[in-house]
Structures are given as C-alpha cells and as structure tokens.
Scaffold this motif. Structure first.
Motif, short mmCIF file in Angstrom:
data_model
loop_
_atom_site.label_atom_id
_atom_site.label_comp_id
_atom_site.label_asym_id
_atom_site.label_seq_id
_atom_site.Cartn_x
_atom_site.Cartn_y
_atom_site.Cartn_z
N ARG A 33 -3.55 -42.40 16.00
CA ARG A 33 -4.87 -42.57 16.62
C ARG A 33 -4.94 -41.97 18.02
NH1 ARG A 33 -3.94 -46.38 13.01
NH2 ARG A 33 -5.65 -47.09 11.66
N SER A 34 -3.91 -41.23 18.39
CA SER A 34 -3.88 -40.58 19.70
C SER A 34 -4.25 -39.10 19.54
CB SER A 34 -2.49 -40.68 20.32
OG SER A 34 -2.37 -39.81 21.44
N PRO A 35 -5.40 -38.66 20.06
CA PRO A 35 -5.77 -37.24 19.96
C PRO A 35 -4.73 -36.32 20.61
CG PRO A 35 -7.67 -38.56 20.62
CD PRO A 35 -6.48 -39.47 20.68
N PHE A 36 -4.13 -36.80 21.72
CA PHE A 36 -3.14 -35.96 22.39
C PHE A 36 -1.93 -35.72 21.51
CE2 PHE A 36 0.88 -35.73 24.71
CZ PHE A 36 0.69 -34.56 25.43
N TRP A 37 -1.33 -36.79 20.97
CA TRP A 37 -0.12 -36.64 20.17
C TRP A 37 -0.41 -35.93 18.85
CZ3 TRP A 37 4.11 -36.49 22.53
CH2 TRP A 37 4.39 -37.33 23.60
N CYS A 38 -1.60 -36.14 18.30
CA CYS A 38 -1.96 -35.42 17.08
C CYS A 38 -1.99 -33.91 17.33
CB CYS A 38 -3.32 -35.90 16.55
SG CYS A 38 -3.28 -37.49 15.72
N GLY A 68 0.82 -31.03 16.10
CA GLY A 68 0.19 -30.28 15.02
C GLY A 68 -0.25 -31.19 13.88
N TYR A 69 -0.55 -32.45 14.23
CA TYR A 69 -0.96 -33.48 13.26
C TYR A 69 0.16 -33.78 12.25
CZ TYR A 69 -5.65 -33.08 15.16
OH TYR A 69 -6.73 -33.08 16.02
N LEU A 70 1.38 -33.36 12.57
CA LEU A 70 2.50 -33.70 11.70
C LEU A 70 2.99 -35.12 11.94
CD1 LEU A 70 4.45 -30.32 11.78
CD2 LEU A 70 2.84 -31.18 10.08
N LYS A 113 3.87 -46.84 6.36
CA LYS A 113 4.73 -47.08 7.52
C LYS A 113 4.26 -46.26 8.71
CE LYS A 113 7.99 -45.97 4.72
NZ LYS A 113 7.40 -46.25 3.42
N GLN A 114 4.07 -46.92 9.84
CA GLN A 114 3.62 -46.23 11.05
C GLN A 114 4.29 -46.83 12.28
OE1 GLN A 114 -0.43 -44.77 13.35
NE2 GLN A 114 -0.60 -46.40 11.85
N PHE A 115 4.67 -45.97 13.22
CA PHE A 115 5.22 -46.38 14.49
C PHE A 115 4.17 -46.17 15.58
CE2 PHE A 115 8.85 -45.43 11.86
CZ PHE A 115 9.75 -46.44 12.16
N GLY A 116 4.19 -47.04 16.57
CA GLY A 116 3.13 -47.03 17.58
C GLY A 116 3.32 -46.06 18.71
N SER A 117 4.52 -45.49 18.87
CA SER A 117 4.76 -44.58 19.98
C SER A 117 5.85 -43.59 19.61
CB SER A 117 5.19 -45.36 21.23
OG SER A 117 6.48 -45.92 21.05
N SER A 125 8.14 -41.09 3.88
CA SER A 125 7.48 -40.60 5.09
C SER A 125 7.05 -41.75 5.98
CB SER A 125 6.25 -39.75 4.72
OG SER A 125 6.58 -38.74 3.79
N ALA A 126 6.99 -41.47 7.27
CA ALA A 126 6.49 -42.44 8.25
C ALA A 126 5.63 -41.71 9.28
CB ALA A 126 7.64 -43.18 8.94
N ASP A 127 4.55 -42.35 9.70
CA ASP A 127 3.65 -41.78 10.69
C ASP A 127 3.91 -42.37 12.07
OD1 ASP A 127 2.54 -40.36 8.65
OD2 ASP A 127 0.67 -41.50 8.53
N TRP A 128 3.31 -41.76 13.09
CA TRP A 128 3.41 -42.30 14.44
C TRP A 128 2.23 -41.81 15.28
CZ3 TRP A 128 4.24 -38.52 18.31
CH2 TRP A 128 4.67 -37.27 17.84
N CYS A 129 1.72 -42.70 16.08
CA CYS A 129 0.63 -42.39 17.03
C CYS A 129 -0.53 -41.65 16.37
CB CYS A 129 1.15 -41.56 18.21
SG CYS A 129 2.34 -42.41 19.24
#
Length: 485
Positions: free
Chosen positions: A412-417, A421-423, A459-463, A406-410
């Motif tokens: 810390r962004s309330p909008f993108w979360c 759906g916080y996926l 693993k996390q992507f910034g955008s 799995s990898a996360d992205w954005c």
C-alpha cells in the motif's frame, strides 16, 4: 509413436523437444500437442514468444497470458493443427515437470476464478491492462536519470580540468570536492540502473508493456545495452523457469544450486533439501554482501555460459538466430564503450583511480537494490519451497502453488511499489504476469479475497526491514548443520 482407439496419436516428450525451431514448432498445452509452425508470423504476441517456448510444455504460459477472452482458446482448439497427445501419466521423459491441476484439462477453479474477477475489473472500468498509467515516471525518468548521471560523471571532470587546472577527477564544485559529489552521483546512477532493471527490463520479459511485440523487444534491448545484460537469457531464467516452477529446487533457476553434487553448492544453501557444507553456517552474513555482484556475475559469467551451452541453468534454450546473437553481443560491447572506453580514452579520465571505483559503486548499488527488491519475496521462512522434481506429473494446483511460494511487502506504499517495480506485489504478479505492474494494487483486494475463499493464505510483510529480517533468518536456519537442527 502409436495411435489410440480414437485414432489420436500418442507423442513422446522426446519427440516434442525435437520440434523447437521456427521451421518446425510444436507446443504442448494440457497434454495436447499443437503444431504452431504456420502460426509463427500470425501470432498476435509476435513470433519471438513462440520461438523461445517451442518444443516445451506451454500450459501455464498460455493460461496466464490468454485469460482475457475465449478467443485464444477457441483459435487453439479449432484452427491450430493438433499433432496428438502426450501421456502425462506414464511419460516421464519431459525436461521439466507438468502440473496436473484438475486432471490436466485446464486451469484450476482457483486460477480461473481469480483471473475472471481480475479481468472483469479491467473491462468494467474500461482499463487497458497492458498500458502503464504513466510512461514518463515509470519508463522515461529512469532512462533520463541514467543519462544525466553518466554525463555528469564523464563531462564535469573534464570541465574542471580545463578551468581549475586540477588532476582529472579532482577540483571543487559548489564548494564541495568533486570526488565526494562523484560518489553521490554514482550512487544515483546505481539507483537508475536498478529502476531500469525492475521496470523496463523485467516488464519486457513478460510482454506487458502495451500490446506491441516491437515495444517489448525495443524496451528489452535498450535495457540490455545499459545493464550489459541479455533479455533473452533473462526471459529463460525468469519467465520460462522461475514463473512456471516457482521455488522448486532443481527446476526454478532462482534457487537451484549445485545440489546434485555430493559436496553440495560451495556458496549457498537455498532449501532444506540441498546438501549442507560447513561454510553455509555463515551464509546469512556473506550472501547479502555478495548480492552486490549479481549484475557482474549475470552479465559477464552466467549469460556467456548460457549462450555457449544453450542452457540457462535448469532451462534449455532453443537455437539462437543471428538477430539474437547480434543483440547479445551489441549490448555487451555498448556497455564496455560507455562505461569504460568513453571516460578512459575519449575524456582521458584515469581508469583505476576514477572510472573503476565509481563504476564499482554504481554496479554494487544497482545489484544490491535489484536483489533486495525481488529475492526476499520468494525466500523467507514464511513461504514454501518444493523438492526437486524435474520430470513427471505433479499432482498440485499450479495457481495455489504460486500463492504458497510468494510473499508481498509494503503493497500500500506508492513509494515502495514504484521503487521495487511493483515486485513487492509478488502474488498478483505471479497470477497475472501479463498485466502491467502499475495495475497490481487494484487487483490485490480481488486476489486476497479469492485466496481466502479457496482456503489459501495470503502472506504480507509490513515493511522492507521486516521481510529482509525474515530473509536473513531463513539463510541462518538453512546454514545450521544437521546436528544443530
């Protein structure tokens, strides 16, 4: 069957699979077979959960949804009848693989540690982890958006027809041609469909909207009617398939293709172990476009096939009762009524020149947003996928396997979360599927720290652009012919 020296019966996977109805329901948790038939009506999570998973290995469903206290484990050990044991080392006839985390006696120390820390956070702060922080913005607003946009698309043309004597679908409103406004409203309707799918529909399949099984089923059914979808089929694909066997070719329905055939899958190649075909070299161009058809394909092709065959791709479906079939059929017919019959036959709007193109825009936008919100998190060159292993024992840590796949992205962004759906907080979601998604950001620091302590990599992507570009890159790499590689 035979008995061991300790008078403990050895049960085969084939025998377990036969007990998959409410009248006779067995489940397997870490090798022990339990008879939960008498527990159906007393299960706090409702009987539907047991009905779907009867006759299968439920080890990780149990661990990820009953980690808050020891009461569930104590109840299981002392009050649920034990049938016997499955020999995990030698019996390879199970329909799906089993994970041997720390000798199959329970969750690994990583999963135990991260869950203890996570739920301790909720207890210390007196937070109900299944309660959304805002019902209105998260659930009610998307439904209102869908209702309002539908009303505008259907009702306004009729009013303009009466007042301006223009053809249906024509006329001017606020100085703008109605057709232009209708396209914009159809896009907004597609966004509402997307939000309903990633909020209500998805959360209902994880039983994380309050502690009430009635709420879970009601939210799932309401979403079914709007999406023309089936919460039942989605739960098999997502909860019983993808979450338990993430990124395993031939087992995870999300990435499994027709790779077992000599010719390979016609459309896509999702892992390096799947067969390559000439057209796959262009999949990085055409697959993102085909994502716009996912709702139509799922609702009107795959779900009907699954109900007919009693199998959702790689996941076998237990017998459906009359309520299951009623909800399945009602949702389809309700969608046909509000999306096609109502505007075409009640409001007399032309189908091919008005209703159909606007509906196509809505479905395309909704499908594309749903796909791009969830697919890249498990399908980029930064995450791991695993070769096909449908049966037998997997010597691996189930919890760390979720992290690697799995990898996360954005995050810390309330909008993108909210929009996803916080996926976009996918790692937390796979370790805490029973927690309401609005609490994921608070768990993220705990999860990151624990992963690091156990030698894993978060693993996390910034955008969104960053993770999408890596998704396209992986499609391109997998599309290369063996000779090019």
């Amino acid at each position: 069957m035979c008995k061991t020296e300790q008078e403990e019966m050895i049960v085969s996977w084939e025998e377990v699979a036969k007990h998959n109805t409410p009248s006779s329901a067995w489940i397997v948790i870490h090798g022990t077979v339990f008879d939960v038939t008498s527990f159906f009506t007393r299960h706090p999570g409702g009987k539907n959960v047991l009905k779907l998973s009867a006759g299968t290995d439920c080890s990780w469903l149990f661990e990820t949804n009953h980690a808050t206290t020891g009461s569930a484990r104590s109840l299981l050990q002392h009050h649920i009848p034990k049938v016997g044991k499955v020999n995990l080392s030698t019996d390879t006839t199970n329909a799906m693989p089993v994970y041997n985390s720390e000798n199959a006696v329970g969750p690994s120390s990583f999963l135990t540690t991260v869950q203890q820390r996570g739920y301790q956070h909720f207890r210390a702060n007196k937070i109900d982890f299944k309660e959304p922080t805002s019902w209105f913005s998260y659930y009610i607003l998307p439904f209102l958006g869908w209702l309002i946009t539908n009303a505008l698309i259907v009702c306004v043309p009729s009013l303009l027809l009466q007042q301006q004597q223009v053809p249906a679908g024509g006329g001017v409103l606020f100085g703008l041609p109605w057709w232009h406004l209708a396209i914009i409203i159809s896009i907004l309707r597609g966004i509402a469909v997307h939000l309903i799918a990633v909020h209500s529909w998805h959360d209902a399949s994880h039983y994380c909207i309050t502690h009430s099984p009635r709420v879970w089923r009601a939210m799932g059914f309401a979403s079914d009617c709007i999406l023309a979808a089936s919460e039942l089929c989605w739960t098999h694909q997502h909860t019983l398939g993808h979450h338990l066997h993430t990124n395993m070719d031939g087992v995870d329905p999300d990435i499994s293709t027709n790779a077992d055939t000599d010719k390979g899958d016609l459309i896509r190649r999702m892992t390096g172990t799947q067969k390559w075909r000439t057209q796959h070299r262009w999949q990085f161009l055409y697959l993102p476009v085909l994502y716009s058809l996912i709702l139509v394909n799922t609702s009107w092709v795959e779900e009907w096939e699954a109900v007919w065959k009693r199998r959702w791709k790689t996941v076998k479906m237990n017998p459906l009762d009359r309520r299951d079939m009623f909800e399945f059929l009602f949702a389809k017919f309700f969608w046909l009524f509000y999306a096609i019959f109502l505007p075409t036959y009640i409001f007399a709007l032309p189908f091919w020149t008005y209703t159909f193109p606007l509906l196509t825009i809505t479905q395309g936008v909704g499908s594309m947003l749903i796909s791009l919100s969830v697919v890249p998190s498990h399908f980029t060159d930064a995450v791991e996928s695993y070769p096909c292993q449908r049966t037998g024992l997997i010597e691996d840590d189930w919890g760390m396997r979720q992290v690697r796949a799995s990898a996360d992205w954005c995050t810390r962004s309330p909008f993108w979360c909210y929009f996803a759906g916080y996926l976009n907080v996918q790692v937390v979601h796979h370790l805490f599927p029973g927690v309401h998604p609005m609490h994921f950001p608070k768990l993220l620091p705990i999860v990151e720290k624990t992963i690091s302590e156990f030698g894993g990599e978060y693993k996390q992507f910034g955008s969104p652009i960053s993770i999408l570009s890596h998704h396209i890159l992986l499609l391109y790499k997998l599309g290369l012919s063996p000779s090019q590689k």
